[in-house]
Motif scaffolding. Sequence first.
Motif, PDB file in Angstrom:
ATOM      1  N   VAL A   1      84.251  83.954 114.748  1.00 23.77           N
ATOM      2  CA  VAL A   1      84.683  84.706 113.576  1.00 23.77           C
ATOM      3  C   VAL A   1      83.818  85.964 113.505  1.00 23.77           C
ATOM      4  CG1 VAL A   1      84.947  84.715 111.071  1.00 23.77           C
ATOM      5  CG2 VAL A   1      85.393  82.615 112.358  1.00 23.77           C
ATOM      6  N   GLU A   2      84.447  87.126 113.566  1.00 20.57           N
ATOM      7  CA  GLU A   2      83.705  88.385 113.493  1.00 20.57           C
ATOM      8  C   GLU A   2      83.477  88.747 112.028  1.00 20.57           C
ATOM      9  OE1 GLU A   2      83.905  92.903 115.391  1.00 20.57           O
ATOM     10  OE2 GLU A   2      84.945  91.218 116.340  1.00 20.57           O
ATOM     11  N   VAL A   3      82.216  89.022 111.706  1.00 19.68           N
ATOM     12  CA  VAL A   3      81.846  89.335 110.322  1.00 19.68           C
ATOM     13  C   VAL A   3      81.018  90.615 110.296  1.00 19.68           C
ATOM     14  CG1 VAL A   3      81.862  86.906 109.641  1.00 19.68           C
ATOM     15  CG2 VAL A   3      79.713  87.952 110.406  1.00 19.68           C
ATOM     16  N   ILE A   4      81.071  91.325 109.173  1.00 16.45           N
ATOM     17  CA  ILE A   4      80.235  92.520 109.063  1.00 16.45           C
ATOM     18  C   ILE A   4      78.781  92.083 108.859  1.00 16.45           C
ATOM     19  CG2 ILE A   4      82.166  93.872 108.135  1.00 16.45           C
ATOM     20  CD1 ILE A   4      80.713  93.779 105.414  1.00 16.45           C
ATOM     21  N   PRO A   5      77.824  92.883 109.318  1.00 18.05           N
ATOM     22  CA  PRO A   5      76.417  92.484 109.203  1.00 18.05           C
ATOM     23  C   PRO A   5      75.944  92.330 107.757  1.00 18.05           C
ATOM     24  CG  PRO A   5      76.665  94.192 110.867  1.00 18.05           C
ATOM     25  CD  PRO A   5      77.992  94.088 110.159  1.00 18.05           C
ATOM     26  N   PHE A   6      76.472  93.170 106.845  1.00 18.21           N
ATOM     27  CA  PHE A   6      76.032  93.103 105.457  1.00 18.21           C
ATOM     28  C   PHE A   6      76.375  91.740 104.857  1.00 18.21           C
ATOM     29  CE2 PHE A   6      76.942  93.493 100.921  1.00 18.21           C
ATOM     30  CZ  PHE A   6      75.746  94.025 100.444  1.00 18.21           C
TER      31      PHE A   6
ATOM     32  N   LEU B   1      90.574  82.001 106.675  1.00 18.23           N
ATOM     33  CA  LEU B   1      89.387  82.733 107.125  1.00 18.23           C
ATOM     34  C   LEU B   1      89.529  84.232 106.878  1.00 18.23           C
ATOM     35  CD1 LEU B   1      88.581  80.916 110.493  1.00 18.23           C
ATOM     36  CD2 LEU B   1      87.170  80.912 108.426  1.00 18.23           C
ATOM     37  N   ASN B   2      90.706  84.759 107.164  1.00 21.81           N
ATOM     38  CA  ASN B   2      90.883  86.205 107.043  1.00 21.81           C
ATOM     39  C   ASN B   2      91.012  86.688 105.598  1.00 21.81           C
ATOM     40  OD1 ASN B   2      90.669  86.420 109.774  1.00 21.81           O
ATOM     41  ND2 ASN B   2      92.631  87.421 110.102  1.00 21.81           N
TER      42      ASN B   2
END
Length: 262
Positions: free
Chosen positions: A141-146, A205-206
Motif C-alpha cells: 500500500v503506497e502512502v504519503i510520508p506525512f 483501502l483507497n
Amino acid sequence: MSGELSPIDKAKFVSAKRAAQYVEDGMRVGLGTGSTAAWLVRCLGELVRDDGLKIKGVPTSSRTAQLARDVGIEVITLDEAKWLDLTIDGADEFDGDLNLIKGGGGALLLEKIIATASDQMVVIADVGKEVETLGAFPLPVEVIPFGWQTTQALIEETLISMDVLGRTSTLRMNGQTPFVTDEGNHILDLHLNRIGNARQLALVLNQMPGVVENGLFIDICDTVVIGYGDGKVEVRDINEGTVATERLDFVESDNLFSDLTE
C-alpha cells in the motif's frame, strides 16, 4: 545464454518472449517493472534492433525507463502517449480470475495508472505466481510520508472488519531508511495471508486519507502468459475464456540476456 538459465529464469524468459508476440509495429506499449518485465524489455529491444520493430514505450519506473533506452526502445511519457494499445507487466500473485497483487518492486502506483490507461493488459509470470486465493504475498500500500504511522494504525484498525487472516503491516525499508517510490512516497506491506474479498479491500483501502494506492489489481488484467522451467507456456485469456499451451525452444547460441543483472 538462455541454456544456462535457472528453471525459474527460463520460466520468466519464455513468458516474456511469448508475450512480446502481442506487440505490433506502431504500438504504444506500457512497460512493466520487475525481473520478469526486464526480460520482456530485452525481448522487445531485440525486435527493435534486429527486426526493425517501431514502438513507443511508456515505462512504469525509472529503472525500466533506463533499461528500455539501453536496448533501443523509444521512451515517452503517458501524457505524450495519451492512451496505450497494450501494457505488459509482471505480477507477484494472480488468481483464477486474473486478479493480481503487484507492487513488490515498489512501482504499483505508476503500474496501475498505466495498466488502466491501456486497451489491454497482459501479465507475464512464472507458474509459481499462481495462487488459489490472493494474500500470501504481502499486499503493498503506497502512502504519503506525512503521518504514515497514523495511516498505518488506521489501516490495521480497519483490517479487523475485513475478511483477511493476518492484520499486521510493516514499513518497507531500503537498508536503514524507508523505501521511497519514484513518486516520493512510502510503502506499507500488509501481511494478510489470505484475502477473502479482494474487491472490497481495494475499495476500502483507497478511501483512507494518506493512502495513495494499493497493490490489488482487480478486473484489469486481460491475459496472463505463464512460463514453466521446461519451456512450456500457457496463455489464459479471461475475455475469450480460452487456455492455450505451447512450447518455446531455447537456442543455445542465443545470448540475449548475458548482461542482464537482475
